[in-house]
Design a protein around this motif. Structure first.
Motif, PDB file in Angstrom:
ATOM      1  N   ILE A 110     -11.581  -1.308  -4.414  1.00 47.51           N
ATOM      2  CA  ILE A 110     -12.210  -0.066  -4.848  1.00 47.51           C
ATOM      3  C   ILE A 110     -12.170   0.952  -3.716  1.00 47.51           C
ATOM      4  O   ILE A 110     -12.589   0.660  -2.590  1.00 47.51           O
ATOM      5  N   GLY A 111     -11.639   2.144  -3.979  1.00 44.53           N
ATOM      6  CA  GLY A 111     -11.628   3.212  -2.987  1.00 44.53           C
ATOM      7  C   GLY A 111     -10.585   3.052  -1.903  1.00 44.53           C
ATOM      8  O   GLY A 111     -10.705   3.666  -0.837  1.00 44.53           O
ATOM      9  N   PHE A 112      -9.541   2.272  -2.145  1.00 46.80           N
ATOM     10  CA  PHE A 112      -8.514   2.038  -1.137  1.00 46.80           C
ATOM     11  C   PHE A 112      -7.331   2.998  -1.255  1.00 46.80           C
ATOM     12  O   PHE A 112      -6.379   2.903  -0.503  1.00 46.80           O
ATOM     13  N   GLY A 113      -7.365   3.899  -2.223  1.00 45.57           N
ATOM     14  CA  GLY A 113      -6.302   4.894  -2.358  1.00 45.57           C
ATOM     15  C   GLY A 113      -4.994   4.259  -2.773  1.00 45.57           C
ATOM     16  O   GLY A 113      -4.814   3.852  -3.917  1.00 45.57           O
ATOM     17  N   ASP A 114      -4.070   4.131  -1.821  1.00 50.17           N
ATOM     18  CA  ASP A 114      -2.726   3.615  -2.085  1.00 50.17           C
ATOM     19  C   ASP A 114      -2.442   2.458  -1.125  1.00 50.17           C
ATOM     20  O   ASP A 114      -1.714   2.611  -0.153  1.00 50.17           O
ATOM     21  N   PRO A 115      -3.025   1.264  -1.390  1.00 46.30           N
ATOM     22  CA  PRO A 115      -2.825   0.140  -0.464  1.00 46.30           C
ATOM     23  C   PRO A 115      -1.377  -0.323  -0.448  1.00 46.30           C
ATOM     24  O   PRO A 115      -0.795  -0.590  -1.493  1.00 46.30           O
ATOM     25  N   GLU A 116      -0.787  -0.399   0.756  1.00 46.43           N
ATOM     26  CA  GLU A 116       0.627  -0.758   0.885  1.00 46.43           C
ATOM     27  C   GLU A 116       0.866  -2.001   1.721  1.00 46.43           C
ATOM     28  O   GLU A 116       1.930  -2.599   1.646  1.00 46.43           O
ATOM     29  N   ALA A 117      -0.093  -2.384   2.553  1.00 48.46           N
ATOM     30  CA  ALA A 117       0.113  -3.540   3.420  1.00 48.46           C
ATOM     31  C   ALA A 117      -1.209  -4.257   3.644  1.00 48.46           C
ATOM     32  O   ALA A 117      -2.287  -3.655   3.569  1.00 48.46           O
ATOM     33  N   VAL A 118      -1.117  -5.559   3.920  1.00 44.04           N
ATOM     34  CA  VAL A 118      -2.290  -6.368   4.244  1.00 44.04           C
ATOM     35  C   VAL A 118      -1.896  -7.330   5.348  1.00 44.04           C
ATOM     36  O   VAL A 118      -0.769  -7.823   5.382  1.00 44.04           O
ATOM     37  N   GLU A 119      -2.819  -7.587   6.279  1.00 41.98           N
ATOM     38  CA  GLU A 119      -2.517  -8.471   7.413  1.00 41.98           C
ATOM     39  C   GLU A 119      -3.722  -9.339   7.756  1.00 41.98           C
ATOM     40  O   GLU A 119      -4.862  -8.845   7.856  1.00 41.98           O
ATOM     41  N   PHE A 120      -3.483 -10.629   7.922  1.00 44.38           N
ATOM     42  CA  PHE A 120      -4.511 -11.564   8.380  1.00 44.38           C
ATOM     43  C   PHE A 120      -4.821 -11.290   9.851  1.00 44.38           C
ATOM     44  O   PHE A 120      -3.916 -11.177  10.665  1.00 44.38           O
ATOM     45  N   ILE A 121      -6.110 -11.205  10.178  1.00 45.36           N
ATOM     46  CA  ILE A 121      -6.551 -10.962  11.565  1.00 45.36           C
ATOM     47  C   ILE A 121      -7.196 -12.212  12.143  1.00 45.36           C
ATOM     48  O   ILE A 121      -6.836 -12.684  13.219  1.00 45.36           O
ATOM     49  N   SER A 122      -8.170 -12.740  11.427  1.00 43.33           N
ATOM     50  CA  SER A 122      -8.862 -13.966  11.819  1.00 43.33           C
ATOM     51  C   SER A 122      -9.509 -14.527  10.558  1.00 43.33           C
ATOM     52  O   SER A 122      -9.370 -13.942   9.478  1.00 43.33           O
ATOM     53  N   ALA A 123     -10.204 -15.646  10.683  1.00 43.34           N
ATOM     54  CA  ALA A 123     -10.781 -16.283   9.504  1.00 43.34           C
ATOM     55  C   ALA A 123     -11.593 -15.294   8.675  1.00 43.34           C
ATOM     56  O   ALA A 123     -12.518 -14.648   9.195  1.00 43.34           O
ATOM     57  N   ASP A 124     -11.229 -15.125   7.417  1.00 42.20           N
ATOM     58  CA  ASP A 124     -11.906 -14.262   6.435  1.00 42.20           C
ATOM     59  C   ASP A 124     -11.769 -12.768   6.732  1.00 42.20           C
ATOM     60  O   ASP A 124     -12.385 -11.942   6.060  1.00 42.20           O
ATOM     61  N   THR A 125     -10.962 -12.385   7.724  1.00 43.45           N
ATOM     62  CA  THR A 125     -10.851 -10.983   8.119  1.00 43.45           C
ATOM     63  C   THR A 125      -9.404 -10.506   7.994  1.00 43.45           C
ATOM     64  O   THR A 125      -8.481 -11.161   8.471  1.00 43.45           O
ATOM     65  N   TYR A 126      -9.237  -9.326   7.362  1.00 41.60           N
ATOM     66  CA  TYR A 126      -7.913  -8.758   7.113  1.00 41.60           C
ATOM     67  C   TYR A 126      -7.964  -7.252   7.339  1.00 41.60           C
ATOM     68  O   TYR A 126      -9.036  -6.641   7.344  1.00 41.60           O
ATOM     69  N   ILE A 128      -6.146  -3.755   5.678  1.00 43.17           N
ATOM     70  CA  ILE A 128      -5.341  -3.199   4.584  1.00 43.17           C
ATOM     71  C   ILE A 128      -5.036  -1.747   4.923  1.00 43.17           C
ATOM     72  O   ILE A 128      -5.901  -1.027   5.440  1.00 43.17           O
ATOM     73  N   THR A 129      -3.808  -1.293   4.653  1.00 48.62           N
ATOM     74  CA  THR A 129      -3.465   0.108   4.889  1.00 48.62           C
ATOM     75  C   THR A 129      -3.586   0.911   3.607  1.00 48.62           C
ATOM     76  O   THR A 129      -3.293   0.425   2.514  1.00 48.62           O
ATOM     77  N   ASP A 130      -4.030   2.159   3.761  1.00 49.61           N
ATOM     78  CA  ASP A 130      -3.986   3.150   2.692  1.00 49.61           C
ATOM     79  C   ASP A 130      -2.888   4.135   3.082  1.00 49.61           C
ATOM     80  O   ASP A 130      -3.065   4.949   3.996  1.00 49.61           O
ATOM     81  N   GLU A 131      -1.731   4.043   2.407  1.00 52.31           N
ATOM     82  CA  GLU A 131      -0.576   4.843   2.802  1.00 52.31           C
ATOM     83  C   GLU A 131      -0.841   6.340   2.673  1.00 52.31           C
ATOM     84  O   GLU A 131      -0.450   7.124   3.536  1.00 52.31           O
ATOM     85  N   SER A 132      -1.495   6.762   1.592  1.00 53.85           N
ATOM     86  CA  SER A 132      -1.653   8.192   1.325  1.00 53.85           C
ATOM     87  C   SER A 132      -2.496   8.893   2.379  1.00 53.85           C
ATOM     88  O   SER A 132      -2.236  10.035   2.743  1.00 53.85           O
ATOM     89  N   GLN A 133      -3.537   8.202   2.891  1.00 49.98           N
ATOM     90  CA  GLN A 133      -4.436   8.816   3.871  1.00 49.98           C
ATOM     91  C   GLN A 133      -4.263   8.240   5.272  1.00 49.98           C
ATOM     92  O   GLN A 133      -5.032   8.563   6.172  1.00 49.98           O
ATOM     93  N   GLN A 134      -3.276   7.368   5.453  1.00 49.38           N
ATOM     94  CA  GLN A 134      -2.999   6.737   6.745  1.00 49.38           C
ATOM     95  C   GLN A 134      -4.240   6.063   7.334  1.00 49.38           C
ATOM     96  O   GLN A 134      -4.514   6.149   8.521  1.00 49.38           O
ATOM     97  N   ARG A 135      -4.964   5.381   6.467  1.00 50.23           N
ATOM     98  CA  ARG A 135      -6.156   4.654   6.902  1.00 50.23           C
ATOM     99  C   ARG A 135      -5.837   3.180   7.148  1.00 50.23           C
ATOM    100  O   ARG A 135      -5.029   2.576   6.438  1.00 50.23           O
ATOM    101  N   LEU A 136      -6.493   2.619   8.149  1.00 52.37           N
ATOM    102  CA  LEU A 136      -6.514   1.186   8.384  1.00 52.37           C
ATOM    103  C   LEU A 136      -7.915   0.712   8.041  1.00 52.37           C
ATOM    104  O   LEU A 136      -8.898   1.230   8.586  1.00 52.37           O
ATOM    105  N   ILE A 137      -8.027  -0.250   7.130  1.00 49.33           N
ATOM    106  CA  ILE A 137      -9.328  -0.660   6.601  1.00 49.33           C
ATOM    107  C   ILE A 137      -9.524  -2.145   6.834  1.00 49.33           C
ATOM    108  O   ILE A 137      -8.748  -2.975   6.353  1.00 49.33           O
ATOM    109  N   LYS A 138     -10.548  -2.484   7.606  1.00 49.79           N
ATOM    110  CA  LYS A 138     -10.875  -3.878   7.884  1.00 49.79           C
ATOM    111  C   LYS A 138     -11.768  -4.420   6.777  1.00 49.79           C
ATOM    112  O   LYS A 138     -12.796  -3.821   6.442  1.00 49.79           O
ATOM    113  N   VAL A 139     -11.377  -5.574   6.204  1.00 47.79           N
ATOM    114  CA  VAL A 139     -12.174  -6.159   5.123  1.00 47.79           C
ATOM    115  C   VAL A 139     -12.543  -7.589   5.470  1.00 47.79           C
ATOM    116  O   VAL A 139     -11.847  -8.269   6.240  1.00 47.79           O
ATOM    117  N   HIS A 140     -13.660  -8.046   4.883  1.00 50.71           N
ATOM    118  CA  HIS A 140     -14.136  -9.417   5.070  1.00 50.71           C
ATOM    119  C   HIS A 140     -14.130 -10.099   3.714  1.00 50.71           C
ATOM    120  O   HIS A 140     -14.711  -9.596   2.751  1.00 50.71           O
TER     121      HIS A 140
END
Length: 305
Positions: A110-126, A128-140
């Motif tokens: 919800i509210g991620f705009g145009d998600p184009e990529a996802v990357e594992f960072i650590s346990a339960d943490t990733y 996600i990029t929002d291409e349209s707004q060039q945002r990097l979004i950390k999710v749990h």
């Protein structure tokens, strides 16, 4: 005795134009640099530090990911869950896949705009990029998470080359150096290194550094970037290009070491990979790839004698 007939000026002009067009196309597609790399590898022994992409062979080819209406984009391996994650960017979802390409679960975005990529960072943490707004979004992500809301997540905007419609297409993470690699698709094609995001220690100041390596980026003989993968064992970066139908291995100094072709007849492929969108590598060095329209691939190295 026949007279020697000189070529007509029009034929010479057309031939010259054709040669110019061929050279221009070759330069645009980076064909000359790619050909030179292929030739040079013929007499140079494979580096012992190289992953050796040319040795990989397809094990699973073009398996349809059942149950999806929207096309997937990007791929990452979760070494804790021993599964893969991808995202869709129309009816936005984060999707967990088994290692044979079957859906395990789906999480609404919800509210991620145009998600184009996802990357594992650590346990339960990733991230996600929002291409349209060039945002990097950390999710749990917990085991019972049904949806993720960007408004509740830590995020940052890079704000580079905002005028271009070719945004962030790939992510890779170096857990030792705490570097997040962010690939800009093209126009211009770049790989940024972000340090300081995601933020780990709330007791320390929040400082983000963004750098890029023009020499490395200029040496990549591909037309675009669709996805990235960082190999923790070698410290090498894998760059996936849809337009060039190629996976390129770059060493720690950004020099190309090996390639894996996604064209028909190469690496055991019966058909060319139509539109490669995401790449991931597991703990054993096996490569996973997703391609529109929702096709799943696995590449493995044959056992070494």
């Amino acid at each position: 005795m026949r007279r020697f007939v000189r070529p007509k000026p029009l034929i010479l002009i057309l031939t010259g134009i054709a040669l110019i067009v061929l050279v221009a196309v070759g330069q645009y597609m980076r064909l000359f640099e790619r050909a030179w790399f292929n030739v040079s590898t013929l007499w140079q022994p494979l580096s012992s530090e190289s992953i050796g992409l040319a040795q990989y062979r397809v094990e699973v080819e073009a398996r349809v990911i059942e149950g999806l209406d929207d096309d997937v984009s990007a791929l990452t391996y979760d070494p804790v869950r021993k599964s893969l994650f991808t995202v869709t960017n129309k009816n936005s979802e984060m999707i967990e896949l088994s290692l044979d390409g079957r859906i395990i679960r789906r999480i609404a975005l919800i509210g991620f705009g145009d998600p184009e990529a996802v990357e594992f960072i650590s346990a339960d943490t990733y991230v996600i990029t929002d291409e349209s707004q060039q945002r990097l979004i950390k999710v749990h992500l917990e085991q019972d998470t049904a949806f993720l809301d960007a408004a509740d997540a830590e995020q940052m905007t890079l704000g580079v080359h905002m005028g271009s419609n070719k945004g962030f297409e790939g992510l890779a993470y170096d857990s030792v150096g705490k570097r997040l690699f962010v690939a800009k698709e093209r126009d211009p094609m770049l790989i940024y290194e972000v340090q300081g995001f995601p933020h780990y220690n709330p007791e320390k100041s929040y400082a983000v550094h963004v750098v890029n390596n023009p020499k490395r980026d200029a040496g990549m003989f591909v037309r675009d970037l669709s996805s990235l993968q960082y190999d923790e064992r070698s410290g090498h970066l894998l760059a996936l290009s849809d337009e060039s139908r190629l996976i390129l291995e770059l060493d720690v100094d950004g020099r190309p070491l090996s390639t894996l072709s996604l064209s028909r007849g190469r690496q055991g492929l019966q058909k060319s990979v139509p539109q490669a969108e995401g790449i991931a590598m597991d703990d054993d060095g096996n490569l996973y790839l997703v391609s529109e329209p929702n096709l799943f691939y696995v590449f493995k190295k044959p056992p070494q004698n």
